[in-house]
Design an enzyme around this catalytic site. Structure first.
Site, PDB file in Angstrom:
ATOM      1  N   GLY A   1       0.820  -1.210   0.000  1.00  8.69           N
ATOM      2  CA  GLY A   1       0.000   0.000   0.000  1.00  8.69           C
ATOM      3  C   GLY A   1       0.855   1.261   0.000  1.00  8.69           C
TER       4      GLY A   1
ATOM      5  CB  THR B   1       4.138  -8.462   4.224  1.00  9.97           C
ATOM      6  OG1 THR B   1       4.275  -7.700   5.419  1.00  9.97           O
ATOM      7  CG2 THR B   1       3.854  -9.911   4.569  1.00  9.97           C
ATOM      8  CB  CYS B   2       3.232  -8.566  -0.875  1.00  9.35           C
ATOM      9  SG  CYS B   2       2.726  -9.432  -2.345  1.00  9.35           S
TER      10      CYS B   2
ATOM     11  CE  LYS C   1       1.225 -17.531  -1.166  1.00 11.99           C
ATOM     12  NZ  LYS C   1      -0.028 -16.830  -0.849  1.00 11.99           N
TER      13      LYS C   1
ATOM     14  CB  ILE D   1      -0.632 -18.166   6.076  1.00  9.93           C
ATOM     15  CG1 ILE D   1      -0.894 -16.838   5.331  1.00  9.93           C
ATOM     16  CG2 ILE D   1       0.858 -18.355   6.333  1.00  9.93           C
ATOM     17  CD1 ILE D   1      -0.479 -15.582   6.099  1.00  9.93           C
TER      18      ILE D   1
ATOM     19  CD  GLU E   1      -1.308 -19.687   0.557  1.00 10.83           C
ATOM     20  OE1 GLU E   1      -2.009 -19.253  -0.367  1.00 10.83           O
ATOM     21  OE2 GLU E   1      -0.567 -18.942   1.228  1.00 10.83           O
TER      22      GLU E   1
ATOM     23  NE  ARG F   1     -13.222 -19.574  12.183  1.00 16.69           N
ATOM     24  CZ  ARG F   1     -13.274 -18.305  12.626  1.00 16.69           C
ATOM     25  NH1 ARG F   1     -14.392 -17.626  12.631  1.00 16.69           N
ATOM     26  NH2 ARG F   1     -12.183 -17.725  13.090  1.00 16.69           N
TER      27      ARG F   1
ATOM     28  CG  ASP G   1      -2.078  -6.639   5.644  1.00 14.39           C
ATOM     29  OD1 ASP G   1      -2.939  -6.604   4.743  1.00 14.39           O
ATOM     30  OD2 ASP G   1      -1.171  -7.491   5.696  1.00 14.39           O
TER      31      ASP G   1
ATOM     32  CB  ALA H   1      -5.813 -17.762  -5.476  1.00 15.02           C
TER      33      ALA H   1
ATOM     34  CG  HIS I   1     -13.076 -29.031 -25.946  1.00 15.49           C
ATOM     35  ND1 HIS I   1     -13.534 -29.628 -24.791  1.00 15.49           N
ATOM     36  CD2 HIS I   1     -12.717 -30.030 -26.782  1.00 15.49           C
ATOM     37  CE1 HIS I   1     -13.465 -30.945 -24.936  1.00 15.49           C
ATOM     38  NE2 HIS I   1     -12.966 -31.212 -26.128  1.00 15.49           N
TER      39      HIS I   1
HETATM   40  P1  FAD Z   1       3.091  -4.490   4.149  1.00 16.42           P
HETATM   41  O1  FAD Z   1       3.257  -4.960   2.765  1.00 16.42           O
HETATM   42  O2  FAD Z   1       3.318  -5.461   5.236  1.00 16.42           O
HETATM   43  O3  FAD Z   1       4.094  -3.270   4.316  1.00 16.42           O
HETATM   44  C1  FAD Z   1       4.313  -2.658   5.533  1.00 16.42           C
HETATM   45  C2  FAD Z   1       5.731  -2.093   5.554  1.00 16.42           C
HETATM   46  O4  FAD Z   1       5.866  -1.164   6.614  1.00 16.42           O
HETATM   47  C3  FAD Z   1       6.789  -3.163   5.791  1.00 16.42           C
HETATM   48  O5  FAD Z   1       7.776  -3.086   4.783  1.00 16.42           O
HETATM   49  C4  FAD Z   1       7.372  -2.825   7.170  1.00 16.42           C
HETATM   50  O6  FAD Z   1       8.756  -3.123   7.287  1.00 16.42           O
HETATM   51  C5  FAD Z   1       7.140  -1.318   7.217  1.00 16.42           C
HETATM   52  N1  FAD Z   1       7.043  -0.748   8.552  1.00 16.42           N
HETATM   53  C6  FAD Z   1       6.319  -1.206   9.614  1.00 16.42           C
HETATM   54  N2  FAD Z   1       6.418  -0.355  10.645  1.00 16.42           N
HETATM   55  C7  FAD Z   1       7.211   0.664  10.240  1.00 16.42           C
HETATM   56  C8  FAD Z   1       7.670   1.852  10.840  1.00 16.42           C
HETATM   57  N3  FAD Z   1       7.336   2.178  12.099  1.00 16.42           N
HETATM   58  N4  FAD Z   1       8.486   2.672  10.132  1.00 16.42           N
HETATM   59  C9  FAD Z   1       8.850   2.361   8.860  1.00 16.42           C
HETATM   60  N5  FAD Z   1       8.435   1.245   8.228  1.00 16.42           N
HETATM   61  C10 FAD Z   1       7.613   0.416   8.907  1.00 16.42           C
HETATM   62  N6  FAD Z   1      -1.722 -11.324  -0.140  1.00 16.42           N
HETATM   63  C11 FAD Z   1      -2.192 -11.625  -1.370  1.00 16.42           C
HETATM   64  O7  FAD Z   1      -2.914 -10.812  -1.962  1.00 16.42           O
HETATM   65  N7  FAD Z   1      -1.898 -12.825  -1.977  1.00 16.42           N
HETATM   66  C12 FAD Z   1      -1.110 -13.736  -1.381  1.00 16.42           C
HETATM   67  O8  FAD Z   1      -0.873 -14.797  -1.964  1.00 16.42           O
HETATM   68  C13 FAD Z   1      -0.604 -13.450  -0.096  1.00 16.42           C
HETATM   69  N8  FAD Z   1       0.192 -14.323   0.537  1.00 16.42           N
HETATM   70  C14 FAD Z   1       0.722 -14.026   1.757  1.00 16.42           C
HETATM   71  C15 FAD Z   1       1.532 -14.951   2.372  1.00 16.42           C
HETATM   72  C16 FAD Z   1       2.070 -14.686   3.603  1.00 16.42           C
HETATM   73  C17 FAD Z   1       2.979 -15.706   4.254  1.00 16.42           C
HETATM   74  C18 FAD Z   1       1.781 -13.447   4.252  1.00 16.42           C
HETATM   75  C19 FAD Z   1       2.371 -13.141   5.601  1.00 16.42           C
HETATM   76  C20 FAD Z   1       0.962 -12.516   3.652  1.00 16.42           C
HETATM   77  C21 FAD Z   1       0.422 -12.796   2.399  1.00 16.42           C
HETATM   78  N9  FAD Z   1      -0.424 -11.899   1.752  1.00 16.42           N
HETATM   79  C22 FAD Z   1      -0.926 -12.202   0.502  1.00 16.42           C
HETATM   80  C23 FAD Z   1      -0.858 -10.642   2.392  1.00 16.42           C
HETATM   81  C24 FAD Z   1      -0.073  -9.441   1.862  1.00 16.42           C
HETATM   82  O9  FAD Z   1       1.298  -9.657   1.984  1.00 16.42           O
HETATM   83  C25 FAD Z   1      -0.498  -8.192   2.623  1.00 16.42           C
HETATM   84  O10 FAD Z   1      -1.906  -8.058   2.566  1.00 16.42           O
HETATM   85  C26 FAD Z   1       0.127  -6.932   2.062  1.00 16.42           C
HETATM   86  O11 FAD Z   1       1.521  -7.003   2.063  1.00 16.42           O
HETATM   87  C27 FAD Z   1      -0.334  -5.715   2.880  1.00 16.42           C
HETATM   88  O12 FAD Z   1       0.276  -4.549   2.427  1.00 16.42           O
HETATM   89  P2  FAD Z   1       0.552  -3.334   3.426  1.00 16.42           P
HETATM   90  O13 FAD Z   1       1.085  -2.231   2.578  1.00 16.42           O
HETATM   91  O14 FAD Z   1      -0.630  -3.086   4.256  1.00 16.42           O
HETATM   92  O15 FAD Z   1       1.678  -3.855   4.420  1.00 16.42           O
END
Ligand code: FAD
Length: 451
Positions: A16, A42-43, A51, A178, A181, A204, A303, A342, A437
């Site tokens: 995001g 995370t992604c 993953k 998770i 998987e 669930r 998230d 998925a 097909h």
């Molecule tokens: P994030 O991508 O987690 O980014 C947050 C960032 O903020 C991180 O880089 C962190 O280091 C940084 N941060 C945190 N606190 C601070 C701070 N105080 N100062 C500076 N930086 C900071 N989603 C899918 O759509 N498909 C999938 O197949 C899928 N598989 C997944 C598998 C696993 C094992 C996991 C754990 C998650 C999976 N997800 C999947 C979920 C997906 O990764 C998250 O929904 C997505 O990354 C959320 O994006 P975000 O920007 O909210 O947070």
């Protein structure tokens, strides 16, 4: 001249954060993003991307077996964990570089370090303060492990991507996507795999037929699934192995225990409560439809707001916010309906829209179409795996309310059906669509008899 250093200060360069900061900068805003750990979040680093690479890796064990029926002899196939782990890490590092360039090229200033909100317009990173008209908090979520004796011996998904040695036997605890998987990954790569879940049936919120189908397929592959199962404690032995004591006091030895028991918003040490940002359940930041928190200059998405923890959702929320704050077009509210998802279990799940259970709660007349068949590929491979498809239809309007699949490439197939559902497709439109097909996907347009 603005009284602030930046128009927008983003905390977290994950899915995001990168999208919002890039789009805001492209729209002319002066933007900085602070990242404490890894670019892409995370992604890219410990989620979707590594993953999926592991899922591909794990599937080779079946592919080698299936090849026999097609005349191939694959002898001496061996799996080497460090090769997969380190090749994956190299690819992630390449992606980290791409993310850095994306931000630089968009004119976003990247600040390395953990950020903390000091007041409604000030952020601090490594002792330095920055002011901004608006602050966007996108720190993601982190794994949650319940308290129990021996908790310190377990690993979470973050660690699973970097294991020093590959476990001979692993116990995966949890019943979400998770957990499912990783059970598939470890089993496919050759570990004796147990999955323990405290409820009657995992996943669930997914359609019951889908959950039962995946259960049967995973059992058929040799994954030791245990429902209504609870860990009491874990002890570490002198040889490094772990002993699990189960709720019924039986014990079991294994090399690793992976807890995938949910993810909670990552709001610790951000200073949010001190500046008056309201938090909801599980520490999620409360925001309105425009992602604005109770402090008007502070926004949050992804998230950390705990709506749908998925990358494409965080990306769309980022776009919706930037459009709202800096766009020249009429802002479009974020639409959480018909989001196709998925599960990269083995076999995959793909799903969009309502489950049968949800549809029955909401609609009086629900018509169900189901198909269960052996994939054409497995007529020669000899594999007994079944593909399952299901359509949930509103009997009054004929609208398709939900599509569900368990089988190879279910995620790929369901993406297109997501478009159909968003367009309001009826069953009649599905029926009038000519199939491709021979594919498995054509079954979605040839199911004629209600179940
Ligand atoms: P994030 O991508 O987690 O980014 C947050 C960032 O903020 C991180 O880089 C962190 O280091 C940084 N941060 C945190 N606190 C601070 C701070 N105080 N100062 C500076 N930086 C900071 N989603 C899918 O759509 N498909 C999938 O197949 C899928 N598989 C997944 C598998 C696993 C094992 C996991 C754990 C998650 C999976 N997800 C999947 C979920 C997906 O990764 C998250 O929904 C997505 O990354 C959320 O994006 P975000 O920007 O909210 O947070």
């Amino acid at each position: 001249m603005s009284e602030f250093d930046y128009d927008l200060f983003v905390i977290g360069a994950g899915s995001g954060g990168v999208r919002a900061s890039r789009m805001a900068a492209t729209s002319g805003a002066k933007v900085a993003v602070a990242e404490g750990r890894f670019l892409g979040g995370t992604c890219v680093n410990i989620g979707c991307v590594p993953k999926k690479l592991f899922v591909y890796g794990a599937h080779y064990s079946e592919d080698f077996e299936d090849a026999r029926g097609y005349g191939w002899t694959v002898e001496g196939a061996k799996f080497d964990w460090p090769t997969l782990r380190d090749n994956k890490t190299k690819e992630i590092e390449r992606l980290n570089g791409i993310y850095e360039n994306i931000l630089k090229n968009a004119g976003v200033e990247l600040i390395h370090g953990y950020a903390r909100v000091v007041d409604a317009n000030t952020v601090e990173v490594a002792g330095q303060t920055y002011t901004a008209e608006r602050i966007l908090v996108v720190p993601g979520a982190k794994p949650f492990v319940p308290d129990f004796p021996g908790k310190e011996h377990v690993i979470v998904s973050d660690h699973a991507f970097y294991l020093e040695t590959f476990p001979k036997k692993i116990v995966v605890v949890g019943g979400g996507y998770i957990a499912v998987e990783f059970a598939g990954i470890f089993h496919g790569l050759g570990a004796e795999t147990v999955q323990s879940y405290r409820g009657d049936l995992f996943l669930r919120g997914f359609d019951k037929d889908v959950r039962e189908t995946l259960r049967d397929e995973m059992l058929g592959k040799g994954i030791d699934l245990r429902f209504n199962s609870n860990v009491k404690k874990i002890d570490k032995e002198a040889d490094g192995s772990l002993t699990i004591t189960w709720a019924d006091d039986t014990t079991e030895s294994c090399d690793a225990v992976l807890y995938a028991t949910g993810r909670v918003p990552n709001t610790g040490n951000l200073g949010l409560e001190e500046v008056g940002v309201e938090m909801g359940k599980r520490g999620a930041i409360k925001v309105n439809d425009n992602f604005q928190s109770s402090v008007p200059s502070i926004y949050a998405l992804g998230d950390v707001i705990d709506r749908l923890q998925l990358t494409p959702v965080a990306l769309s929320e980022g776009m919706a916010l930037v459009n709202h704050l800096y766009g020249d077009k009429e802002p479009v509210a974020m639409d959480y309906e018909h989001i196709a998802t998925a599960v990269f279990s083995q076999p995959n799940i793909g799903t969009v829209g309502l489950t049968e259970e949800q549809a029955r709660e909401k609609y009086g007349n629900v018509v169900i179409f189901k198909s269960r068949f052996r994939h054409m590929k497995h007529t020669l491979s000899g594999r007994q795996e079944k593909t399952f498809m299901k359509l949930v239809v509103d009997g009054e309007t004929d609208k398709v309310l939900g599509c569900h699949m368990v089988g190879a490439d279910a995620g790929e197939i369901l993406q297109g059906l997501g478009v159909a559902l968003k367009a309001g497709a009826t069953k009649k439109i599905f029926d009038s669509t000519i199939g491709i097909h021979p594919t498995a996907a054509e079954e979605f347009v040839t199911m004629r008899t209600p179940a």
